[in-house]
Enzyme design. Structure first.
Site, mmCIF file in Angstrom:
data_model
loop_
_atom_site.group_PDB
_atom_site.id
_atom_site.type_symbol
_atom_site.label_atom_id
_atom_site.label_comp_id
_atom_site.label_asym_id
_atom_site.label_seq_id
_atom_site.Cartn_x
_atom_site.Cartn_y
_atom_site.Cartn_z
ATOM 1 N N ARG A 29 0.856 -1.283 -0.109
ATOM 2 C CA ARG A 29 -0.017 0.077 -0.103
ATOM 3 C C ARG A 29 0.844 1.279 0.123
ATOM 4 O O ARG A 29 1.682 1.352 0.741
ATOM 5 C CB ARG A 29 -0.850 0.032 1.101
ATOM 6 C CG ARG A 29 -1.818 1.040 1.275
ATOM 7 C CD ARG A 29 -3.100 0.916 2.166
ATOM 8 N NE ARG A 29 -2.436 0.866 3.600
ATOM 9 C CZ ARG A 29 -3.108 0.840 4.644
ATOM 10 N NH1 ARG A 29 -4.402 0.242 4.919
ATOM 11 N NH2 ARG A 29 -2.492 1.084 6.044
ATOM 12 N N THR A 52 -0.782 7.690 -1.084
ATOM 13 C CA THR A 52 -2.357 7.626 -1.996
ATOM 14 C C THR A 52 -3.077 6.490 -1.175
ATOM 15 O O THR A 52 -4.228 6.558 -1.245
ATOM 16 C CB THR A 52 -2.102 7.260 -3.012
ATOM 17 O OG1 THR A 52 -1.377 6.228 -3.375
ATOM 18 C CG2 THR A 52 -0.863 8.486 -3.824
ATOM 19 N N ASP A 79 0.263 -4.196 12.493
ATOM 20 C CA ASP A 79 0.280 -4.692 11.079
ATOM 21 C C ASP A 79 0.612 -6.210 11.157
ATOM 22 O O ASP A 79 1.462 -6.499 11.881
ATOM 23 C CB ASP A 79 1.660 -3.783 10.666
ATOM 24 C CG ASP A 79 2.014 -4.308 9.119
ATOM 25 O OD1 ASP A 79 2.044 -5.467 8.848
ATOM 26 O OD2 ASP A 79 2.071 -3.472 8.465
ATOM 27 N N ASP A 120 3.968 -7.526 9.924
ATOM 28 C CA ASP A 120 5.103 -7.167 11.031
ATOM 29 C C ASP A 120 4.985 -7.917 11.964
ATOM 30 O O ASP A 120 6.246 -8.589 12.385
ATOM 31 C CB ASP A 120 5.138 -5.644 11.225
ATOM 32 C CG ASP A 120 5.566 -4.622 10.233
ATOM 33 O OD1 ASP A 120 6.179 -5.154 9.243
ATOM 34 O OD2 ASP A 120 5.052 -3.426 10.195
#
Length: 209
Positions: free
Chosen positions: A104, A108, A200, A203
């Site tokens: 991602r 944006t 995340d 992660d």
């Protein structure tokens, strides 16, 4: 949300609560994700077609039913989707596996693809797209679009946690896709992370932070 299904089960709630805990390490996190994926897969495969076969038991001949898992394809979205792959494969071990690498853009929030390798999708294939976190929905919409571009027609999305915003985006562009999740959380924060979420997933799976 007619195509959105939350799999409500005491074991899922229990395991997900441990996964949310910031002190849960990567080994336990991976194991719990695998276990929840097994439970999600059980529900998501409920409508798979079966074939009738002849079976000879120790007592007599009878009829049985089997799933054609060679007509099942699994597409984990790299990298976090890899944490769900073994859970699905343990139940449908002969399934084909494709891979889609997407990250991602932090500015944006749009998906940027960096890798794609798909098996051949037939009209009668059942395809499962895996990603633990359905946040903005943009990466999932991109994945669905790519799978359809390669001939995939019957698509089910499996995720651990979904945000309402992501579900809305996926459903608005794909009214033929079913979504199975372990939980629907409150919303996205200003960085497009799911609240309360679990951080995340990639992660935490691979200890990259």
């Amino acid at each position: 949300m007619n195509h959105f299904h939350i799999v409500k089960h005491p074991l899922i709630k229990h395991k997900l609560s441990i996964m949310r805990n910031k002190d849960t390490g990567p080994k336990e996190f991976r194991e719990l994700l695998n276990e929840i994926t097994l439970l999600l897969t059980y529900e998501a495969t409920r409508n798979l077609q079966t074939l009738e076969i002849d079976v000879e038991t120790p007592i007599e001949k009878t009829k049985g039913e089997v799933v054609e898992d060679k007509k099942i394809a699994i597409v984990p979205i790299l990298r976090a989707g890899l944490g769900m792959l073994d859970g699905v494969l343990s139940l449908v071990p002969n399934a084909s596996v494709g891979f889609l690498g997407v990250f991602r853009d932090p500015d944006t929030l749009k998906p940027i693809e960096y890798y794609e390798k798909f098996p051949e999708f037939g009209d009668d294939h059942q395809i499962f797209i895996l990603d633990p976190m359905l946040a903005t929905g943009h990466s999932m919409v991109h994945a669905i679009k790519e799978v359809k571009k390669h001939g995939g027609k019957n698509i089910i999305v499996m995720c651990l946690i979904a945000a309402p915003e992501g579900v809305k985006v996926v459903e608005s562009e794909n009214d033929d896709v079913e979504i199975y999740a372990a939980a629907l959380d409150k919303k996205l924060n200003d960085k497009a992370y799911i609240i309360p979420g679990l951080g995340d997933a990639g992660d935490r799976l691979f200890r990259t932070k």
